[in-house]
Structures are given as structure tokens and as C-alpha cells.
Design a protein around this motif. Structure first.
Motif, PDB file in Angstrom:
ATOM      1  N   GLU A  79     -14.462  -2.649  -4.271  1.00  0.00           N
ATOM      2  CA  GLU A  79     -13.573  -2.321  -3.159  1.00  0.00           C
ATOM      3  C   GLU A  79     -14.369  -2.627  -1.895  1.00  0.00           C
ATOM      4  O   GLU A  79     -15.303  -1.906  -1.541  1.00  0.00           O
ATOM      5  CB  GLU A  79     -13.133  -0.862  -3.195  1.00  0.00           C
ATOM      6  CG  GLU A  79     -12.304  -0.438  -1.993  1.00  0.00           C
ATOM      7  CD  GLU A  79     -10.855  -0.103  -2.317  1.00  0.00           C
ATOM      8  OE1 GLU A  79     -10.054  -0.025  -1.371  1.00  0.00           O
ATOM      9  OE2 GLU A  79     -10.524   0.083  -3.504  1.00  0.00           O
ATOM     10  N   SER A  94       0.852  -1.186   0.000  1.00  0.00           N
ATOM     11  CA  SER A  94       0.000   0.000   0.000  1.00  0.00           C
ATOM     12  C   SER A  94       0.886   1.234   0.000  1.00  0.00           C
ATOM     13  O   SER A  94       2.104   1.135  -0.103  1.00  0.00           O
ATOM     14  CB  SER A  94      -0.920   0.004   1.229  1.00  0.00           C
ATOM     15  OG  SER A  94      -0.170   0.266   2.398  1.00  0.00           O
ATOM     16  N   SER A  95       0.282   2.390   0.169  1.00  0.00           N
ATOM     17  CA  SER A  95       1.067   3.627   0.152  1.00  0.00           C
ATOM     18  C   SER A  95       1.947   3.763   1.377  1.00  0.00           C
ATOM     19  O   SER A  95       2.855   4.590   1.407  1.00  0.00           O
ATOM     20  CB  SER A  95       0.120   4.833   0.070  1.00  0.00           C
ATOM     21  OG  SER A  95      -0.778   4.814   1.164  1.00  0.00           O
ATOM     22  N   GLU A 123     -10.338   6.890  -9.810  1.00  0.00           N
ATOM     23  CA  GLU A 123      -9.061   7.337 -10.383  1.00  0.00           C
ATOM     24  C   GLU A 123      -9.295   8.587 -11.223  1.00  0.00           C
ATOM     25  O   GLU A 123     -10.142   8.601 -12.116  1.00  0.00           O
ATOM     26  CB  GLU A 123      -8.434   6.234 -11.227  1.00  0.00           C
ATOM     27  CG  GLU A 123      -7.001   6.558 -11.659  1.00  0.00           C
ATOM     28  CD  GLU A 123      -6.249   5.339 -12.170  1.00  0.00           C
ATOM     29  OE1 GLU A 123      -5.053   5.201 -11.852  1.00  0.00           O
ATOM     30  OE2 GLU A 123      -6.856   4.533 -12.906  1.00  0.00           O
ATOM     31  N   ASN A 144      -5.570   8.045  -7.045  1.00  0.00           N
ATOM     32  CA  ASN A 144      -6.699   7.141  -6.805  1.00  0.00           C
ATOM     33  C   ASN A 144      -7.048   7.135  -5.331  1.00  0.00           C
ATOM     34  O   ASN A 144      -6.203   7.383  -4.470  1.00  0.00           O
ATOM     35  CB  ASN A 144      -6.399   5.731  -7.329  1.00  0.00           C
ATOM     36  CG  ASN A 144      -5.322   5.023  -6.532  1.00  0.00           C
ATOM     37  OD1 ASN A 144      -5.566   4.551  -5.414  1.00  0.00           O
ATOM     38  ND2 ASN A 144      -4.115   4.935  -7.085  1.00  0.00           N
ATOM     39  N   VAL A 197      -3.579   1.881  -9.171  1.00  0.00           N
ATOM     40  CA  VAL A 197      -4.633   0.967  -8.745  1.00  0.00           C
ATOM     41  C   VAL A 197      -4.120  -0.452  -8.936  1.00  0.00           C
ATOM     42  O   VAL A 197      -3.491  -0.767  -9.956  1.00  0.00           O
ATOM     43  CB  VAL A 197      -5.927   1.192  -9.548  1.00  0.00           C
ATOM     44  CG1 VAL A 197      -7.012   0.212  -9.115  1.00  0.00           C
ATOM     45  CG2 VAL A 197      -6.418   2.624  -9.377  1.00  0.00           C
ATOM     46  N   ASN A 211      -7.387  -2.169  -4.849  1.00  0.00           N
ATOM     47  CA  ASN A 211      -6.785  -1.356  -3.809  1.00  0.00           C
ATOM     48  C   ASN A 211      -5.895  -0.334  -4.504  1.00  0.00           C
ATOM     49  O   ASN A 211      -5.829  -0.282  -5.729  1.00  0.00           O
ATOM     50  CB  ASN A 211      -5.994  -2.227  -2.827  1.00  0.00           C
ATOM     51  CG  ASN A 211      -5.970  -1.649  -1.418  1.00  0.00           C
ATOM     52  OD1 ASN A 211      -6.021  -0.436  -1.241  1.00  0.00           O
ATOM     53  ND2 ASN A 211      -5.902  -2.509  -0.422  1.00  0.00           N
ATOM     54  N   GLY A 212      -5.185   0.463  -3.718  1.00  0.00           N
ATOM     55  CA  GLY A 212      -4.299   1.463  -4.304  1.00  0.00           C
ATOM     56  C   GLY A 212      -2.972   1.483  -3.599  1.00  0.00           C
ATOM     57  O   GLY A 212      -2.826   1.033  -2.462  1.00  0.00           O
ATOM     58  N   GLU A 213      -1.965   2.010  -4.279  1.00  0.00           N
ATOM     59  CA  GLU A 213      -0.632   2.129  -3.694  1.00  0.00           C
ATOM     60  C   GLU A 213       0.051   3.367  -4.264  1.00  0.00           C
ATOM     61  O   GLU A 213      -0.326   3.879  -5.326  1.00  0.00           O
ATOM     62  CB  GLU A 213       0.208   0.893  -3.999  1.00  0.00           C
ATOM     63  CG  GLU A 213       0.418   0.660  -5.476  1.00  0.00           C
ATOM     64  CD  GLU A 213       1.236  -0.581  -5.763  1.00  0.00           C
ATOM     65  OE1 GLU A 213       1.896  -0.626  -6.820  1.00  0.00           O
ATOM     66  OE2 GLU A 213       1.205  -1.507  -4.942  1.00  0.00           O
ATOM     67  N   SER A 214       1.045   3.856  -3.548  1.00  0.00           N
ATOM     68  CA  SER A 214       1.852   4.966  -4.046  1.00  0.00           C
ATOM     69  C   SER A 214       3.285   4.787  -3.563  1.00  0.00           C
ATOM     70  O   SER A 214       3.520   4.185  -2.516  1.00  0.00           O
ATOM     71  CB  SER A 214       1.298   6.314  -3.575  1.00  0.00           C
ATOM     72  OG  SER A 214       1.389   6.436  -2.174  1.00  0.00           O
ATOM     73  N   ASN A 273      -4.038   7.853  -2.873  1.00  0.00           N
ATOM     74  CA  ASN A 273      -2.674   7.645  -3.376  1.00  0.00           C
ATOM     75  C   ASN A 273      -2.335   8.677  -4.443  1.00  0.00           C
ATOM     76  O   ASN A 273      -2.605   8.466  -5.628  1.00  0.00           O
ATOM     77  CB  ASN A 273      -2.540   6.233  -3.953  1.00  0.00           C
ATOM     78  CG  ASN A 273      -2.715   5.171  -2.907  1.00  0.00           C
ATOM     79  OD1 ASN A 273      -1.805   4.848  -2.166  1.00  0.00           O
ATOM     80  ND2 ASN A 273      -3.918   4.617  -2.831  1.00  0.00           N
ATOM     81  N   ARG A 297     -13.051   2.145  -6.209  1.00  0.00           N
ATOM     82  CA  ARG A 297     -11.818   2.934  -6.202  1.00  0.00           C
ATOM     83  C   ARG A 297     -11.910   3.910  -7.357  1.00  0.00           C
ATOM     84  O   ARG A 297     -12.200   3.521  -8.497  1.00  0.00           O
ATOM     85  CB  ARG A 297     -10.568   2.058  -6.311  1.00  0.00           C
ATOM     86  CG  ARG A 297      -9.269   2.897  -6.189  1.00  0.00           C
ATOM     87  CD  ARG A 297      -8.139   2.099  -5.614  1.00  0.00           C
ATOM     88  NE  ARG A 297      -8.321   1.833  -4.195  1.00  0.00           N
ATOM     89  CZ  ARG A 297      -7.823   2.571  -3.211  1.00  0.00           C
ATOM     90  NH1 ARG A 297      -7.138   3.680  -3.475  1.00  0.00           N
ATOM     91  NH2 ARG A 297      -8.022   2.233  -1.955  1.00  0.00           N
TER      92      ARG A 297
END
Length: 473
Positions: free
Chosen positions: A411, A74-75, A237, A303, A277, A290-293, A272, A235
Motif C-alpha cells: 500500500e 473507494s468508500s 483486514e 480493512n 480489499v 486499497n479498500g472500499e465500502s 472501511n 492494508r
């Protein structure tokens, strides 16, 4: 059969922090601690979707399971408030005590290498202006101090924690699936794919991916539970600039709405900026998003999850199963992939096609998603809540309410099962059996999951007549 004093099931934030709190006593030889994890070590978790752009349906899912838990990729944003990511202040009955514990959790992350220069404390004047805008839009903005670790740094930090635990004498069993827990006259037996393991006390911390397993085990064991709320939605974007009015003030803004039609709670979650995504695959084949950064790797988009909180009542109190039924429908409609749809198509009541997605000004960062109609997967009430909430959010972040905005589904946050515990020890109605983290319904994020793991370790220590303390204490 190996006998341990403590067996901890799950090596996400809750399980890791429980282990860290007992590590010193393990080093001194006063207690035997086993940490069991269904997936691999953090540095062995390589997701083909992240590296090559396609999902191989790995079992276990490299995003969802393994040391570090579902938050590994994840972030890595740690919210430094006890009421974000759970209700730690209610659990402890004190805001000040809960805040002290969150501060200790942050110090532990710093101890193991979290970046000191990535602490975000919102400017009070900017916060005041944003709060005024939120009120005009019929929303509530929740300011929070946050530490952004970044997805590439979380692996290093979790590996540092793992090496520390090994050095201190904690026995880590990866790729070990606990099928069942059996109560004995004194202690418990864990039935695993690598044989039986006996423990005087057990901490169950399986995370969101193990929530369904825990619900089954709770029924078998006779654990007392209570229905909890379910968060389900999409989610979202958008281009990075659209969310910049919010993310320039705080990377993961928390905005809460109550919708006009149903008066339901809708909120932003896990934002994020310039992120990606990602697809999630659960143990039973259900998919989600889910999301990540990252700190170093950037996209042109932002997102965030947009979630509707659902509280079911008798006779359908099983919100976990309700969420799974939604995920099953979305998984079937997407052919085993998440669904993607333009907001404009959803409003117009038509499905998105690959050609329509290609005409969007927003280029999707998740390529492995099926263009379709989210309105066929999510209940009408949830769709109504999402649309009303996004229209209000447009007052704070102009451009969100655009036909080009992309929506991914499903989600679903699987923490609706809630095990009843004795606070602050986290002990269940079965003596010597403790629970912690998201999978047990005691948290909704890394910060409070870690805190409940620490509290469970303190409860175990009290029963065994030993000490439990984190490395920074």
C-alpha cells in the motif's frame, strides 16, 4: 488544432472541481474549457475484479483511472476537516478560510446527490474517552466530521457532475492520454493520443496514478519541485467486531502513533467497516492494494491502511521512486498480484501459504492475492514500525494484534512529488500552468484534492479576467 482557454488534465476530484468552478463562464461563452481524462466515463468503469473476482489487467486500470479518479470505487468518505487529506490550512495560511472551503466542497457533493443522512459527527463524550485511551497507548486520535457517500453512490454523483459539465459547455475528452506538455510563447500545446490540443492556460491534476508521469513532465518543463514525504505500508483486514470500538464512533478513525524503535509516524488511513480489499494496477504494471465500502453491500470484515511516513534527505530525495522500488519488489514477489500474509506468520518470520491463510479466522475479501512474506518486500524499518504500531493499536481495538489478522502489501500512496506553487492560485513557476490534487503532492484525499482544484480554477480565472465559482456559491 483546437484552441481552448483552459485545458484541465485529469478528471478526478481536483479536475472535476476545477471544471465545475469554470462551468458557468463556459455556459456564458466567455471561456472554452477542455477536461481531458485517460480513462472512461464513470458509468463505463467496470472492474472485473469487483464484479467477477478476478483481474484482467485492464489498460487503463478501471479502479485507478477514469472520470472520478482513483476515489470512485473507494468508500466515498469525505473528511470535513482541512488537516485530514492534506494541509489546506497551511496552504491558505488560515484555518477558518480552509474550513469554509471544505464546507463548500461538502455542499457541492450534496448538490449533486450525496446522501444527507450519512453525516457522522462523533459524540463528544465518546470522543473524550477514546482520546484518553489513545493517550494511554501513546497515540493521538484525531476526531473529524465525515460524510459517507458509499462506493455505489459515488458513480451516480460523478455522473451527475459530468452531465452538468457537458450541459454547461465544458468539452470532456475521455480515453485521452496526454503524452507531453509543450510550452509556447503564449500558452501550451498538449500532445495526446488523439492529436494536439492548444490552450492558453493548463491545470494539471493527474491524481496518484499520474504522479510518475507528472514527475517526468516536471523535469522536462523545468517545474520547480520539492521532496515530499512518502506513505508506505500495508492494508490490514480484521473481523468487523475487532475495529468496532473505533468505527462505531466514527467510520474512518484517524489514529497516529510514533514508534518506539525509530520514532517514525505510523497512522491509520481509509478505514472501511464491513468493506472489501481491492487490487490496484498502475500504468507501468506495478500493483498495490486499497479498500472500499458500500452502503448496501457488506462483508464480515473491516480493512484499513496502516502507513509509515518516510521523509528522505539528500542524496536520495526522490521518495516517489523509492516507493516505486518497493512496489516493484512486491509485484515481482507476488507474481503480478498483491502479497497477503497472516500477522502471526510475519511475527514468526515465516511466509504464509494458501493453507495457512485458509486456517485463519479472517476470510480474505481479496481473493486475487499471493500468500507470501511481506518482510521480503518491505524494508526492515517499515516492518518494525508496522508491528510496533499494530501492537499499540490493539489497546484501542483489542484483537488487531492477533495471528489471524491479515496484511496485504504493498500500500503506497503516490503523492510524494510536490510541485511548488504560489498560494492560493496554485500557479507554478511557469506562467499559466497550474497544478492541483494528489498527483502534484498538494493533497492526500478527496476533500483537499477538490479544494485545490477549485483554487487552481480561481487562479486561472484571475489570469483570464473571468469569474470562478462553484454551483452552490
Amino acid at each position: 488544432m483546437v484552441l481552448y482557454d483552459v485545458a484541465i488534465i485529469g478528471a478526478g476530484p481536483a479536475g472535476l472541481f476545477a471544471s465545475l468552478a469554470l462551468a458557468e463562464e463556459a455556459r456564458r461563452g466567455r471561456v472554452g474549457v477542455a477536461l481531458l481524462e485517460r480513462g472512461p466515463r464513470a458509468h463505463h468503469r467496470h472492474c472485473p475484479l469487483l464484479e467477477y473476482g478476478y483481474c484482467r489487467n485492464c489498460k487503463p486500470c478501471m479502479i485507478m483511472e477514469g472520470v472520478g479518479g482513483a476515489g470512485l470505487f473507494s468508500s466515498g468518505i469525505i473528511n470535513l476537516r482541512p488537516d485530514i487529506g492534506g494541509d489546506l490550512h497551511k496552504l491558505l495560511g488560515s484555518w477558518s478560510e480552509a474550513q469554509k472551503l471544505i464546507d463548500i466542497i461538502d455542499k457541492v457533493f450534496l448538490y449533486f446527490g450525496a446522501p444527507k443522512n450519512r453525516l457522522f459527527e462523533p459524540d463528544s463524550s465518546k470522543i473524550a474517552e477514546l482520546e484518553r485511551k489513545a493517550l494511554r497507548a501513546g497515540a493521538k486520535f484525531i476526531p473529524a466530521k465525515q460524510r459517507h457517500i458509499g462506493s455505489e453512490n459515488t458513480v451516480k454523483i460523478v455522473e451527475a457532475m459530468t452531465s452538468y459539465l457537458e450541459k454547461m459547455g465544458v468539452k470532456i475528452h475521455v480515453l485521452t492520454h496526454v503524452y507531453h506538455i509543450e510550452a509556447k510563447r503564449e500558452g501550451y500545446v498538449l500532445k495526446t493520443n488523439k492529436g494536439d490540443l492548444e490552450a492558453k492556460t493548463v491545470i494539471i491534476a493527474p491524481g496518484r496514478s499520474g504522479s510518475h508521469w507528472l514527475s517526468m513532465e516536471a523535469q522536462r518543463l523545468g517545474l520547480e519541485t520539492e521532496p515530499g514525504p512518502l506513505d508506505v505500508g500495508v492494508r490490514v483486514e480484521t473481523p468487523y467486531r475487532v475495529m468496532e470500538p473505533l468505527t462505531s464512533i466514527i467510520p474512518d478513525p484517524k489514529v497516529v502513533f510514533y514508534t518506539k524503535t525509530y520514532d517514525d509516524k505510523v497512522r491509520t488511513f481509509c478505514t472501511n467497516p464491513k468493506g472489501f480489499v481491492v487490487k490496484e494496477v498502475y500504468r507501468d504494471g506495478l500493483v498495490g492494494v486499497n479498500g472500499e465500502s458500500y452502503v448496501s453491500r457488506k462483508s464480515m470484515n473491516t480493512n484499513f491502511a496502516f502507513l509509515v511516513t518516510i521523509k528522505l534527505t539528500n542524496p536520495m530525495e526522490d521518495a516517489l521512486e523509492y516507493g516505486r522500488s518497493i512496489a516493484r519488489m512486491a509485484t515481482k514477489l507476488g507474481g503480478g498480484k498483491p502479497l497477503i500474509q497472516r500477522l502471526g506468520d510475519l511475527i514468526s518470520g515465516r511466509r504464509s501459504t494458501r493453507d495457512r491463510i485458509g486456517r485463519s479466522v479472517v476470510e480474505p475479501t481479496l481473493k486475487e492475492a499471493t500468500p507470501g512474506d511481506i518482510g521480503m518486500a518491505l524494508p526492515h524499518r517499515i516492518i518494525t514500525d508496522i508491528l510496533e504500531g499494530l501492537e499499540k493499536l490493539d489497546d484501542l481495538a483489542p484483537g488487531v494484534w492477533s495471528k489471524h489478522t491479515l496484511l496485504y502489501a504493498p500500500e503506497v500512496k503516490y503523492y510524494s512529488l510536490k510541485i511548488r506553487v504560489k498560494a492560493p492560485t496554485m500557479e507554478t513557476n511557469l506562467p499559466g500552468l497550474y497544478v492541483a490534487g494528489d498527483g502534484a503532492g498538494l493533497s492526500r484525499g478527496i476533500n483537499v484534492a477538490a479544494a485545490t482544484g477549485y483554487l487552481a480554477a480561481k487562479g486561472v480565472a484571475e489570469r483570464l479576467g473571468i469569474e470562478a465559482r462553484l454551483p452552490v456559491e
